[in-house]
Motif scaffolding. Structure first.
Motif, mmCIF file in Angstrom:
data_model
loop_
_atom_site.group_PDB
_atom_site.id
_atom_site.type_symbol
_atom_site.label_atom_id
_atom_site.label_comp_id
_atom_site.label_asym_id
_atom_site.label_seq_id
_atom_site.Cartn_x
_atom_site.Cartn_y
_atom_site.Cartn_z
ATOM 1 N N PHE A 95 28.440 -8.462 20.942
ATOM 2 C CA PHE A 95 28.797 -8.567 22.422
ATOM 3 C C PHE A 95 30.375 -9.299 22.706
ATOM 4 O O PHE A 95 30.719 -9.022 23.659
ATOM 5 C CB PHE A 95 27.783 -9.676 23.154
ATOM 6 N N LEU A 96 30.496 -9.886 21.643
ATOM 7 C CA LEU A 96 31.884 -10.408 21.692
ATOM 8 C C LEU A 96 33.030 -9.519 21.909
ATOM 9 O O LEU A 96 33.908 -9.175 22.604
ATOM 10 C CB LEU A 96 32.319 -11.414 20.716
ATOM 11 N N ILE A 97 32.855 -8.679 20.711
ATOM 12 C CA ILE A 97 33.573 -7.241 20.705
ATOM 13 C C ILE A 97 33.625 -6.462 22.020
ATOM 14 O O ILE A 97 34.615 -6.127 22.447
ATOM 15 C CB ILE A 97 33.397 -6.505 19.481
ATOM 16 N N SER A 98 32.301 -6.305 22.529
ATOM 17 C CA SER A 98 32.124 -5.520 23.604
ATOM 18 C C SER A 98 32.949 -6.046 24.929
ATOM 19 O O SER A 98 33.552 -5.262 25.509
ATOM 20 C CB SER A 98 30.527 -5.372 23.850
ATOM 21 N N SER A 99 32.880 -7.236 25.102
ATOM 22 C CA SER A 99 33.282 -7.940 26.520
ATOM 23 C C SER A 99 34.713 -8.170 26.029
ATOM 24 O O SER A 99 35.433 -7.914 27.137
ATOM 25 C CB SER A 99 32.650 -9.317 26.617
ATOM 26 N N PHE A 100 35.157 -8.509 24.842
ATOM 27 C CA PHE A 100 36.674 -8.568 24.899
ATOM 28 C C PHE A 100 37.311 -7.218 25.093
ATOM 29 O O PHE A 100 38.371 -6.979 25.670
ATOM 30 C CB PHE A 100 37.103 -9.133 23.336
ATOM 31 N N SER A 101 36.727 -6.195 24.515
ATOM 32 C CA SER A 101 37.482 -4.730 24.661
ATOM 33 C C SER A 101 37.340 -4.114 26.067
ATOM 34 O O SER A 101 38.386 -3.790 26.588
ATOM 35 C CB SER A 101 36.628 -3.692 23.666
ATOM 36 N N ALA A 102 36.312 -4.524 26.809
ATOM 37 C CA ALA A 102 36.072 -4.065 28.211
ATOM 38 C C ALA A 102 37.203 -4.858 28.872
ATOM 39 O O ALA A 102 37.907 -4.022 29.907
ATOM 40 C CB ALA A 102 34.805 -4.241 28.598
ATOM 41 N N ALA A 103 37.402 -6.126 28.597
ATOM 42 C CA ALA A 103 38.290 -7.075 29.494
ATOM 43 C C ALA A 103 39.704 -6.435 29.329
ATOM 44 O O ALA A 103 40.642 -6.480 30.071
ATOM 45 C CB ALA A 103 38.128 -8.446 29.091
ATOM 46 N N VAL A 104 40.011 -6.247 27.955
ATOM 47 C CA VAL A 104 41.455 -5.402 27.483
ATOM 48 C C VAL A 104 41.736 -4.280 28.326
ATOM 49 O O VAL A 104 42.633 -3.945 28.874
ATOM 50 C CB VAL A 104 41.688 -5.437 25.966
ATOM 51 N N GLY A 105 40.555 -3.346 28.270
ATOM 52 C CA GLY A 105 40.729 -1.970 29.076
ATOM 53 C C GLY A 105 41.201 -2.077 30.391
ATOM 54 O O GLY A 105 41.972 -1.549 31.071
ATOM 55 N N VAL A 106 40.283 -3.275 31.053
ATOM 56 C CA VAL A 106 40.642 -3.329 32.582
ATOM 57 C C VAL A 106 41.863 -4.127 32.855
ATOM 58 O O VAL A 106 42.696 -3.924 33.631
ATOM 59 C CB VAL A 106 39.512 -3.902 33.217
ATOM 60 N N GLY A 107 42.175 -5.197 31.652
ATOM 61 C CA GLY A 107 43.415 -5.897 31.756
ATOM 62 C C GLY A 107 44.689 -4.832 31.576
ATOM 63 O O GLY A 107 45.695 -5.216 32.552
ATOM 64 N N GLN A 108 44.612 -3.961 30.958
ATOM 65 C CA GLN A 108 45.829 -2.949 30.513
ATOM 66 C C GLN A 108 46.064 -2.382 31.868
ATOM 67 O O GLN A 108 47.244 -2.152 32.388
ATOM 68 C CB GLN A 108 45.324 -2.248 29.757
ATOM 69 N N PHE A 134 34.087 -0.988 15.815
ATOM 70 C CA PHE A 134 34.993 -0.202 16.790
ATOM 71 C C PHE A 134 34.456 0.778 17.639
ATOM 72 O O PHE A 134 34.931 1.127 18.677
ATOM 73 C CB PHE A 134 35.893 0.652 15.697
ATOM 74 N N LEU A 135 33.036 1.159 17.196
ATOM 75 C CA LEU A 135 32.159 1.919 18.043
ATOM 76 C C LEU A 135 32.022 1.374 19.504
ATOM 77 O O LEU A 135 32.137 1.738 20.633
ATOM 78 C CB LEU A 135 31.122 2.525 17.377
ATOM 79 N N ILE A 136 31.474 -0.029 18.925
ATOM 80 C CA ILE A 136 31.248 -0.735 20.197
ATOM 81 C C ILE A 136 32.372 -1.266 21.080
ATOM 82 O O ILE A 136 32.339 -1.161 22.423
ATOM 83 C CB ILE A 136 30.242 -2.357 19.643
ATOM 84 N N SER A 137 33.543 -1.358 20.503
ATOM 85 C CA SER A 137 34.655 -1.713 21.149
ATOM 86 C C SER A 137 35.168 -0.509 22.014
ATOM 87 O O SER A 137 35.381 -0.748 23.179
ATOM 88 C CB SER A 137 35.939 -1.915 20.153
ATOM 89 N N SER A 138 35.203 0.705 21.499
ATOM 90 C CA SER A 138 35.790 1.834 22.170
ATOM 91 C C SER A 138 34.880 2.154 23.203
ATOM 92 O O SER A 138 35.207 2.621 24.602
ATOM 93 C CB SER A 138 36.102 3.162 21.432
ATOM 94 N N PHE A 139 33.375 2.073 22.962
ATOM 95 C CA PHE A 139 32.480 2.339 24.141
ATOM 96 C C PHE A 139 32.776 1.487 25.530
ATOM 97 O O PHE A 139 32.641 1.835 26.393
ATOM 98 C CB PHE A 139 31.077 2.247 23.310
ATOM 99 N N SER A 140 32.690 0.317 24.833
ATOM 100 C CA SER A 140 32.794 -0.801 26.064
ATOM 101 C C SER A 140 33.908 -0.883 26.927
ATOM 102 O O SER A 140 33.998 -0.861 27.762
ATOM 103 C CB SER A 140 32.795 -2.299 25.368
ATOM 104 N N ALA A 141 35.022 -0.629 26.263
ATOM 105 C CA ALA A 141 36.425 -0.341 27.020
ATOM 106 C C ALA A 141 36.426 0.852 28.102
ATOM 107 O O ALA A 141 36.757 0.888 28.889
ATOM 108 C CB ALA A 141 37.601 -0.276 25.885
#
Lengths: 161, 161
Positions: free
Chosen positions: A90-103, B90-97
């Motif tokens: 969940f940390l990876i998920s929330s961090f990655s999603a926030a980076v995507g939107v932050g970008q 990486f799957l979790i990261s790319s999916f979430s972003a």
């Protein structure tokens, strides 16, 4: 796991707890406003579902990291390992999603007609960036904690294969 | 791990491989165009760094899942477990972003002045949604694979603690 193996885990957990606590605090206090074409434009973390998700996961991780400090290592290491895996996911998920939107906030996307907003609300963007850095520290620390726990456990494996 | 434990892992890996292959294919073929105010507006996955990241991770996971089918279970299960953990991350990261950015495409964000684009380019959005569903299947399958592998390994642990 013995005591010598448990201390690094405690230290990593405290660092991760501080990182997610800082991430929550810095994200929650992010707000800025700008006047664009006579309209006042408010930027807050809770205007974005993705940043709200980041805050919720950061709060849960802070509480879990604190609670996990008091779990006796000898008994419950198996469920703790699974919970660590879930929390890290969940940390990876929330961090990655926030980076995507932050970008998008920083660069915008000209193809979609989305303008960058960081020029108008720099204070908001600085807070989000700070929270993302703290979030990244938490991700890395939890990943190391997971590898370290796994390594300790795998060293106890007796080869039957 | 013995043979009976290895077969479910092979099956899960094949499902994950197919899922990430489908995700790649559906995302790469996503394009649509619309005329807005006399300007032609092109929507492609590679206009977004986040969707490009999704495609790169999907391709790497497809190749890794295929390669991992041929790794002898008796010898290299330790590095494979660590690689599975990295690939799942990486799957979790790319999916979430991609979900974070996809949600913006669908709903927009009125506070940031970002309009939804799915009304204009529905074909593009349907492809992205399809790719995200396949990506989600891959995330879940890899997570189950990780828990199953861990469980097999942990059953070999002799309690010295």
């Amino acid at each position: 796991m013995n005591k010598a193996q448990w201390i690094p885990i405690l230290v990593l957990r405290v660092i991760a707890m501080v990182a997610t606590f800082v991430a929550t605090l810095v994200m929650v206090t992010s707000h800025d406003s700008a006047k664009v074409l006579g309209m006042t434009f408010q930027a807050k973390y809770n205007n974005s579902p993705t940043l709200k998700y980041f805050v919720i996961v950061s709060i849960i991780t802070t509480v879990y990291s604190l609670a996990a400090l008091f779990i006796p290592p000898k008994k419950l290491w198996r469920p703790v390992l699974v919970f660590d895996l879930i929390v890290t996911s969940f940390l990876i998920s929330s961090f990655s999603a926030a980076v995507g939107v932050g970008q998008l906030g920083k660069e915008g996307n000209s193809h979609a007609g989305w303008l960058p907003i960081c020029g108008q609300v720099p204070k908001f963007c600085n807070h989000v960036s700070g929270a993302l850095i703290a979030g990244f520290v938490a991700v890395i620390i939890y990943f190391i904690l997971l590898l370290y726990s796994l390594n300790n456990v795998l060293n106890l494996v007796v080869f039957k294969v």
